[in-house]
Motif scaffolding. Structure first.
Motif, short mmCIF file in Angstrom:
data_model
loop_
_atom_site.label_atom_id
_atom_site.label_comp_id
_atom_site.label_asym_id
_atom_site.label_seq_id
_atom_site.Cartn_x
_atom_site.Cartn_y
_atom_site.Cartn_z
N GLU A 189 0.91 -1.20 -0.09
CA GLU A 189 -0.11 0.04 0.18
C GLU A 189 0.82 1.36 -0.08
OE1 GLU A 189 -3.87 1.80 2.27
OE2 GLU A 189 -2.42 0.95 3.46
N ARG A 192 2.11 1.71 -3.65
CA ARG A 192 1.15 2.05 -4.55
C ARG A 192 0.76 3.74 -4.38
NH1 ARG A 192 -3.24 -2.53 -5.23
NH2 ARG A 192 -4.11 -0.99 -6.64
N GLY A 194 -1.77 6.92 -4.18
CA GLY A 194 -2.89 6.73 -3.52
C GLY A 194 -2.43 6.96 -1.84
N VAL A 196 -2.31 6.15 2.21
CA VAL A 196 -2.07 4.97 2.86
C VAL A 196 -2.89 5.08 4.23
CG1 VAL A 196 -0.06 4.15 4.32
CG2 VAL A 196 0.47 5.10 2.34
N PRO A 200 -7.03 -0.98 1.07
CA PRO A 200 -6.23 -1.21 -0.27
C PRO A 200 -7.19 -0.84 -1.64
CG PRO A 200 -6.75 -3.12 0.74
CD PRO A 200 -7.03 -2.07 1.64
N ASN A 203 -6.39 2.24 -3.22
CA ASN A 203 -4.98 2.57 -4.19
C ASN A 203 -4.98 2.80 -5.71
OD1 ASN A 203 -3.31 0.10 -2.01
ND2 ASN A 203 -3.78 2.25 -1.68
#
Length: 742
Positions: A189, A192, A194, A196, A200, A203
């Motif tokens: 996560e 990626r 997006g 945190v 998920p 994301n």
């Protein structure tokens, strides 16, 4: 916070799975569930498998006694000779001219499927077992009190007390690109795009790549929340500049940092090629599936053949095959640190770097050669490559990755680069001084993990035991020679015992200690004493030889980079990793074909294709196969016909060379090497590029249009001069393969 991330990928239209109303299953991050009947096989956080019984002195946990690792290192692993106050490393390169991509890719795979518990500073640590240095050793290069740091691996819970100690692998055992994506949801996560936030589902599809490079620990602002990553060397002074990837060892050197950056970029490139109608998660999982398949394809299609591993044809997934990585392979067989060359050279065209950049490189201690307005070469030694991710950005991903294919790596054998064998890990004035010796550490680690003896490990892989030290090394004798430079009866402790008497290049011509370019580099050598004699003096009996030492002391099997034992270990392990992996690309044909049909995205890419697609290096500037220096794949077999015309009064002559590829592999890049006997000079050639150093002549393929297809002949006409006779040359090799003549 997360269980292992498990999602589904919507099957592309037209796939077999879609027709049956199913979704292709997504591979777990930690390897769990790969084998449905045995879901823990190969799972991260479980013990390594063993092929042979653990070998401990007390049957449970105490390492077997043996010669001191540093003592062995100074006599077996040392690659240098001392001449007065000078220490001269030998620089012995691969006799098959495999490139530095071999050790780089090997390390990238190691960071995918093997990470022992206790390696990270954040792990629960095993017992401290530092090795004491001996500055009275006449072969010791480090003066004063010193020690070699060593901490035992953390044992698996419940082992080592009433049962043999086992070690834990924190990576999954599968070739699943965990070096790129990690083995747990929390790390992924963070990697990626997006937020945190523990969810998920929000994301982005892409990996976080600020400025197209791996994110630093401070990329999201809060360094404390960044996933663990190793902080060592120069990074200790600036820990926030360490980068984060799927594996904690990403900062180890800029070569492996570069590969992990490359495949993060490849993931994002694939995402960009997917249609907007897909969700972010569908894009992510599609790209991850393709990247995993690409890495597997490169491994089995290019990397393993380059080192000489030939496996039986793939017959499909075998659920009876346990792909769990073996302790023997991870601790002994895959330790090939002697391959690592102490430097890489970036040879770049004019304009690649500004004068300001070149001055900055010089100021940082790099060696820069070339005119300001012409081609430039930047030499980067291992001391600058380690723990220095910012240097990758300064040099550029493309040039660094391109450079790895320009020169051969070191020969895989017992000798280890001095830059890995005597590294200060404390201030020079510390008392005692900390010295890191990778070879000695590898030997100590093998005892820590209860490795079988050399002969016992051979038996575990179906090989016959050896009965003499000469059987191990392939030498004619295991006795010390009578030599005025040696101390009779104490040869093993005489510094002259490891002198280099002779070093020769691919032509068989004698060369010196310099790390010379290309064809002038040493590939074979003779030391003052046989390796077998030194092993005998250290161990006394072949049955006491450590497996790690004996394995590396073996002569190479023809056409490979390995001795008999290491070759067997690699073949067994990589077949298990292939056949026991339900998500191996050969077992995912329907889904991968569906992705290709729906989105035009394939996975059968050579490594050079991936580099060109994700850097500013043009595909034409890379060889077809980057795992060989300049792409010169050894010919399966070849034949050469050489003819020279009469010499004129001025000493000139013309000649022809007919090069026939009698093997089965097209030779897109090639180098025909031979030696003149009596002073001839090859001046120029038509249809090829000719160069000469002393008696050694290399006829290279032209920049384009030079491929020699199987069964075809390439005819090269050339002009030369002869000052005396004009005898026919000898020793014809085509890409290191000896050719028949006539």
């Amino acid at each position: 916070m997360f269980a292992t991330l498990v999602t589904v990928l919507a099957a592309p239209p037209g796939s077999a799975d879609a027709r049956h109303g199913a979704h292709p299953e997504t591979q777990s991050l930690d390897g769990s569930g790969n084998n449905r009947a045995h879901p823990d096989w190969g799972r991260a956080g479980t013990a390594y498998a063993r092929l042979a019984p653990a070998n401990y002195a007390d049957g449970r946990a105490e390492p077997v006694a043996g010669p001191d690792p540093r003592y062995v290192s100074n006599r077996i692993f040392a690659d240098e000779e001392v001449q007065g106050d000078r220490v001269l490393p030998a620089n012995i390169f691969s006799e098959r001219q495999v490139s530095q991509w071999v050790w780089t890719w090997a390390q990238f795979l190691d960071h995918t499927f093997a990470l022992r518990l206790g390696e990270q500073a954040t792990d629960p640590q095993g017992e401290s077992a530092d090795m004491t240095g001996d500055d009275s050793d006449p072969l010791e290069l480090v003066s004063g009190d010193h020690y070699l740091p060593f901490t035992r691996s953390t044992p698996a819970r419940g082992t080592g007390v009433t049962s043999p100690r086992q070690q834990v692998n924190m990576d999954s055992s599968y070739l699943d690109a965990s070096a790129v994506y990690g083995s747990d949801g929390e790390r992924l996560e963070w990697l990626r795009q997006g937020p945190v936030d523990g969810d998920p589902s929000d994301n982005g599809a892409k990996l976080l790549l600020p400025d197209d490079y791996l994110p630093r620990r401070d990329a999201r602002g809060d360094v404390a929340s960044a996933p663990a990553t190793d902080i060592d060397g120069r990074l200790r002074a600036d820990p926030d500049s360490a980068v984060v990837a799927g594996d904690v060892r990403v900062n180890n050197n800029i070569a492996v940092t570069g590969v992990q950056t490359l495949f993060a970029r490849e993931h994002n490139r694939i995402v960009d090629a997917l249609p907007d109608r897909l969700t972010e998660e569908e894009k992510f999982q599609t790209a991850r599936r393709v990247v995993i398949s690409e890495i597997q394809y490169i491994t089995y299609h290019e990397f393993l053949p380059a080192v000489g591993i030939t496996l039986p044809g793939y017959r499909g997934y075998d659920p009876r095959t346990d792909a769990t990585l073996t302790n023997e392979f991870a601790t002994t067989g895959y330790r090939a640190h002697s391959m690592i060359h102490g430097a890489t050279s970036l040879n770049q065209p004019a304009g690649r770097y500004t004068e300001e950049q070149l001055e900055a490189f010089r100021a940082a201690g790099l060696v820069v050669m070339g005119a300001p307005d012409g081609p430039v070469s930047v030499e980067v030694s291992l001391e600058f490559m380690r723990d220095n991710p910012e240097l990758l950005k300064d040099l550029g991903l493309g040039p660094v990755l391109q450079s790895l294919g320009d020169k051969a790596q070191y020969r895989n054998e017992e000798m280890t680069d001095h830059l890995l064998r005597s590294v200060l890990c404390s201030a020079p004035d510390a008392d005692p001084t900390c010295v890191f010796d990778l070879a000695a550490t590898d030997l100590a680690r093998s005892r820590d993990h209860g490795m079988p003896s050399y002969n016992a490990l051979r038996a575990a892989y179906g090989l016959a035991p050896v009965t003499s030290f000469a059987d191990i090394t392939g030498e004619a004798d295991d006795a010390f020679p009578k030599d005025a430079e040696l101390t009779p009866g104490a040869e093993i402790d005489d510094p002259d015992s490891v002198d280099f008497l002779d070093m020769r290049n691919l032509f068989g011509s004698k060369v010196g200690f310099q790390a010379l370019p290309g064809d002038t580099s040493a590939t074979t050598y003779t030391r003052r004493t046989p390796l077998a004699a030194r092993l005998k003096a250290i161990y006394g009996s072949v049955d006491r030889v450590d497996a790690y030492v004996g394995m590396l002391a073996e002569p190479h099997v023809r056409g490979t980079e390995f001795g008999e034992l290491q070759l067997a270990m690699w073949a067994v392990e990589f077949q298990r990793l292939r056949d026991g992996d339900r998500f191996f690309y050969g077992n995912q044909t329907a889904t991968l074909k569906a992705i290709s049909r729906a989105y035009g995205i394939g996975f059968r890419h050579d490594l050079a294709d991936v580099i060109a697609a994700n850097t500013d290096i043009d595909r034409s500037a890379l060889p077809d196969n980057v795992f060989y220096s300049h792409g010169e794949v050894p010919a399966g077999s070849c034949r050469v016909a050489y003819a020279a015309g009469d010499t004129t009064g001025s000493g000139e002559f013309t000649g022809t060379i007919e090069i026939k590829n009698t093997g089965r592999t097209p030779l897109t890049s090639w180098a025909l090497r031979y030696r003149y006997a009596d002073g001839q000079q090859a001046v120029r050639a038509d249809g090829a590029v000719v160069s000469q150093n002393g008696t050694d002549v290399t006829v290279h393929s032209p920049e384009s249009g030079g491929t020699i297809q199987p069964g075809r002949t390439r005819r090269v006409t050339f002009t030369g001069t002869a000052t005396g006779g004009n005898a026919a040359p000898e020793g014809f090799t085509l890409n290191t393969t000896r050719c028949a003549t006539g």
